[in-house]
Design an enzyme around this catalytic site. Structure first.
Site, PDB file in Angstrom:
ATOM      1  N   LYS A   6       3.553  -0.255  -5.538  1.00 20.21           N
ATOM      2  CA  LYS A   6       2.486  -1.216  -5.269  1.00 20.21           C
ATOM      3  C   LYS A   6       1.410  -1.075  -6.338  1.00 20.21           C
ATOM      4  O   LYS A   6       1.312  -0.066  -7.037  1.00 20.21           O
ATOM      5  CB  LYS A   6       1.868  -1.007  -3.882  1.00 20.21           C
ATOM      6  N   ASP A 137      -1.038   4.631   3.008  1.00 15.60           N
ATOM      7  CA  ASP A 137      -0.491   3.429   2.361  1.00 15.60           C
ATOM      8  C   ASP A 137       0.834   2.966   2.963  1.00 15.60           C
ATOM      9  O   ASP A 137       1.340   1.903   2.600  1.00 15.60           O
ATOM     10  CB  ASP A 137      -0.254   3.680   0.860  1.00 15.60           C
TER      11      ASP A 137
END
Length: 255
Positions: A6, A137
């Site tokens: 990401k 996350d």
């Protein structure tokens, strides 16, 4: 199973929760051309480990092992039976300590792989509830969204209809320690209300608009402390690169 990286397009720190964990507002986008790979392979006959990870990097205290232990509280028999015959093979391609969420993505993919392989029938919210106990996350990677506004400690995920330009990446050979960068940030006095107000503006803008209209230091509160701790990062700050997470990966819009 692929575990994608990401990028953080913006990352604003807005305070602390009751545990003294940082609260954030951020835009996460999925990077589908940078990924690790997880698969189940036949266990070697001489292996005595209850749960074995075969990998091209050092796996001690890996977050996947913590996820295994967490799942085993509810599914111990199922996991023991599976891993009496299988090992987990992890091929690591995402740079480590680079702000790309590799460990969190691996953990999310492991949870999804176990849910599918063992037919645990856990829904997305149940998986996210598990992930909160493991890392901040992971919820984004479980969601499968290509772009999302992320808040809280990383567990609040809102899908965002985005316009994402092509990004050109640079991966400096600098291992940025997340905790150290956050600790350096905490040395300065920040106006968290101002940060939150900025974040509310950023959340409404596309990734393309954000990268066109704002400076790197404005978008990511961790770039300055990262460059303070790791002086080799200063050149990227000065050359208008954008930072993902706490570093060290940086990027520009590919013109």
């Amino acid at each position: 199973m692929k575990a994608y990286a990401k990028a953080n397009i913006f990352l604003k720190l807005t305070g602390f929760d009751s545990r003294k964990y940082h609260l954030l507002e951020s835009r996460f986008i999925l990077l589908k051309d940078v990924f690790d790979e997880l698969e189940l392979v036949d266990k070697e006959s001489d292996s005595k480990k209850e749960f074995e990870i075969i990998s091209n990097f050092k796996c001690e205290n890996n977050i996947i092992q913590k996820a295994y232990l967490l799942l085993s509280r509810r599914y111990n028999n199922e996991l023991k039976e599976l891993f009496s015959k299988k090992s987990l093979k992890l091929t690591k391609n995402i740079p480590v300590c680079a702000g790309l969420g590799g460990g969190s993505s691996d953990c999310a993919s492991f949870l999804l792989l176990m849910n599918e392989t063992l037919n645990l029938k856990l829904n997305l919210q149940e998986l996210i509830n598990l992930s909160i106990q493991l890392g901040s996350d992971i919820a984004f990677f479980l969601s499968g969204f290509n772009s999302a506004n992320v808040s809280g400690c990383g567990e609040i995920i809102e899908e965002f209809e985005d316009d994402i330009p092509t990004l050109k990446w640079t991966f400096p050979q600098i291992s940025c320690q997340t905790k150290a960068v956050y600790d350096e940030f905490d040395r300065e006095i920040f106006d968290f209300q101002k940060n939150n107000n900025q974040a509310q503006i950023y959340k409404k803008l596309s990734t393309k608009e954000l990268l066109q209209n704002f400076k790197n230091k404005e978008l990511n509160d961790l770039f300055t402390p990262c460059a303070t701790l790791y002086p080799k990062m200063k050149s990227y700050l000065q050359e208008d690169f954008f930072l993902s997470g706490s570093g060290s990966s940086v990027f520009k819009v590919d013109r």
